[in-house]
Motif scaffolding. Sequence first.
Motif, mmCIF file in Angstrom:
data_model
loop_
_atom_site.group_PDB
_atom_site.id
_atom_site.type_symbol
_atom_site.label_atom_id
_atom_site.label_comp_id
_atom_site.label_asym_id
_atom_site.label_seq_id
_atom_site.Cartn_x
_atom_site.Cartn_y
_atom_site.Cartn_z
ATOM 1 N N SER A 1 5.819 4.473 -4.725
ATOM 2 C CA SER A 1 6.988 5.296 -4.418
ATOM 3 C C SER A 1 7.972 4.551 -3.518
ATOM 4 C CB SER A 1 6.537 6.590 -3.742
ATOM 5 O OG SER A 1 7.638 7.393 -3.423
ATOM 6 N N GLU A 2 7.468 3.861 -2.506
ATOM 7 C CA GLU A 2 8.329 3.161 -1.553
ATOM 8 C C GLU A 2 9.084 1.998 -2.177
ATOM 9 O OE1 GLU A 2 5.949 2.033 1.774
ATOM 10 O OE2 GLU A 2 5.340 4.094 2.204
ATOM 11 N N ALA B 1 -6.335 5.778 -3.711
ATOM 12 C CA ALA B 1 -5.297 6.170 -4.673
ATOM 13 C C ALA B 1 -4.019 6.656 -3.988
ATOM 14 C CB ALA B 1 -5.837 7.252 -5.598
ATOM 15 N N ASP B 2 -4.160 7.513 -2.971
ATOM 16 C CA ASP B 2 -2.970 8.070 -2.323
ATOM 17 C C ASP B 2 -2.116 6.977 -1.678
ATOM 18 O OD1 ASP B 2 -3.789 10.560 -3.093
ATOM 19 O OD2 ASP B 2 -4.664 11.103 -1.165
ATOM 20 N N GLN B 3 -2.786 6.033 -1.011
ATOM 21 C CA GLN B 3 -2.060 4.943 -0.360
ATOM 22 C C GLN B 3 -1.342 4.073 -1.387
ATOM 23 O OE1 GLN B 3 -1.786 4.292 3.186
ATOM 24 N NE2 GLN B 3 -0.109 3.182 2.205
ATOM 25 N N ALA C 1 12.488 -1.455 -10.633
ATOM 26 C CA ALA C 1 11.266 -1.609 -9.866
ATOM 27 C C ALA C 1 11.544 -2.208 -8.507
ATOM 28 C CB ALA C 1 10.282 -2.494 -10.627
ATOM 29 N N ALA C 2 12.510 -3.082 -8.424
ATOM 30 C CA ALA C 2 12.828 -3.729 -7.158
ATOM 31 C C ALA C 2 13.692 -2.860 -6.257
ATOM 32 C CB ALA C 2 13.555 -5.052 -7.426
ATOM 33 N N GLY C 3 13.997 -1.655 -6.729
ATOM 34 C CA GLY C 3 14.804 -0.754 -5.903
ATOM 35 C C GLY C 3 16.284 -0.885 -6.139
ATOM 36 N N GLU C 4 16.690 -1.616 -7.189
ATOM 37 C CA GLU C 4 18.096 -1.781 -7.503
ATOM 38 C C GLU C 4 18.434 -0.900 -8.698
ATOM 39 O OE1 GLU C 4 18.666 -5.860 -8.338
ATOM 40 O OE2 GLU C 4 17.662 -6.542 -6.516
ATOM 41 N N PRO C 5 19.534 -0.192 -8.679
ATOM 42 C CA PRO C 5 19.878 0.646 -9.834
ATOM 43 C C PRO C 5 20.219 -0.207 -11.039
ATOM 44 C CG PRO C 5 21.674 0.617 -8.232
ATOM 45 C CD PRO C 5 20.528 -0.111 -7.603
ATOM 46 N N ALA C 6 19.526 0.017 -12.132
ATOM 47 C CA ALA C 6 19.796 -0.733 -13.361
ATOM 48 C C ALA C 6 20.981 -0.109 -14.073
ATOM 49 C CB ALA C 6 18.571 -0.708 -14.257
ATOM 50 N N ALA D 1 7.633 -6.219 -7.463
ATOM 51 C CA ALA D 1 8.274 -5.642 -6.273
ATOM 52 C C ALA D 1 7.234 -5.133 -5.273
ATOM 53 C CB ALA D 1 9.195 -4.501 -6.708
ATOM 54 N N ILE D 2 6.178 -4.512 -5.776
ATOM 55 C CA ILE D 2 5.122 -4.001 -4.892
ATOM 56 C C ILE D 2 4.436 -5.156 -4.165
ATOM 57 C CG2 ILE D 2 2.852 -2.877 -4.855
ATOM 58 C CD1 ILE D 2 3.899 -1.119 -7.194
#
Length: 370
Positions: free
Chosen positions: A230-231, A222-224, A336-341, A293-294
Motif C-alpha cells: 500500500s505504501e 501478511a498484514d505488514q 508501482a513506483a508511485g508515479e501516475p501513469a 518499487a517495494i
Amino acid sequence: MINRELIRIKIVQLTYAYYQNGNKNMDNAEKELLFSLSKAYDLYNYLLELIVAVTQEEQRRVDINTKRALREGTEAPSTKFAYNKFAMQLEENKMLNTFIENQKQTWENDIEFIRKVCNMIESSQIYADYMADTDDSYEADREVWRKLYKTFIQENTDLDAILEEKSLYWNDDKEVVDTFVLKTIKRFDPKNKSKQELLPEYKDEEDKDFARKLFRATILNADQYQRYMSETSRNWDFSRLAYMDVVIMQIAIAEMLTFPNIPVSVTINEYVELAKAYSTPRSGGYINGMLDAIARFLIGTGKMFKSMAEPRSKKTKTDDAEPNGSEGNDEEAQAAAGEPATETPKAQTAPEEEPQPVKRRPGRPRKNPL
C-alpha cells in the motif's frame, strides 16, 4: 529433486487456498505443503517406472513373436529394444523397486495406455534409426530412451489425463518433474548396476527449510507485507489488483526479507513468471514494477540490506528497458513506483476480474489462463 521453482509454485497455490478456506490452521497448512511436495517426488519415481512398464510390454511382445517365428520357421524378432541396457538397469534399480514396493503404485491398471505408447514408439523414426544402427553400446541405449521420453512422454495428453486422475497434486508438477527424469536418464552409469542412485527428494535440508520458512513468513507477516504494498502504490487504485497478485507479491516480499542470500532480481523475476502463469494478462508487468518499487522502499527505509541496480529513471532517458529485464510495461512500472501513469483510471474504475486458481495442464508450457 524438489527444487525452489517447484517450492514457489506450491506456496503460491497453498497460500491462495489458505485464504480461500475458512479454517486457517497454520500447522495443517504447513503439513499440506510438505505433503504436496512429497507427491512431486512420487511422480518422479512413477514416471521412471513408466519406462520400466513400457520395456516389460516390449519384452512380452518379443516373447510372443519369437514363439510364433519358431512355429512358422521365420526369422526371430530383434530383442535390441526390449532388452535395452539402460532400461534393464532401471528395472533392476534398488531405489526404484523400494518405491514401488512401498507405494504400491504400478502401471498395471493402465495397460492400454502402455500398449499405445509402445505402438507409437515402434512406429517412430527414432525407433527405426535405433534398430537399424549397429551401435550396441550402453550409451546408445541410454540416449534412445532420452529421445523417446522427450517425444512420447514429456508431451502426452493421454498421460496428462491419467496423472490428473491419480493425483490432483500432479497437475502442475509434471513440467518440472520431467526435467529431473531426463537428468536422471543422463546420469545413469552401467558401472553402478542396480545401486545407481536416483535423485534424492531434497538436494539438502536447506531446501526443505526454505519451503517451511517462506510459507510461514508469508502467512504470519501478511498484514505488514500488505502495508508495504500500500505504501509503495499510493497512486494506484488498489481495487484493481487481482487477489492472486496480492498473494504472489506477499510471497515475494517474504522471500526478499527472509533470505538474505537470494538476490532481489532473482526473486522478482521468479514471481513475475508465476504471475504470468497464474494471474491476469497484465499481472506480470504490474508485479514487475511493483516489486521493484517495494524492494527499493525496503532498502531505503533500512528494512532490507540488499543491493539493487539503479532504477530506469536514473539511467539514460532513452533506455526503454523495465526493471529486471521486462519491456513495454511503462504504465504498470510508473504506477508501482508511485508515479501516475498516463491514462491510468482512478478509484472509480471497476475492479479487475478475479482469476480462479489455475489448473495448468501438466507437461505444457506455462500459459496465462485468462
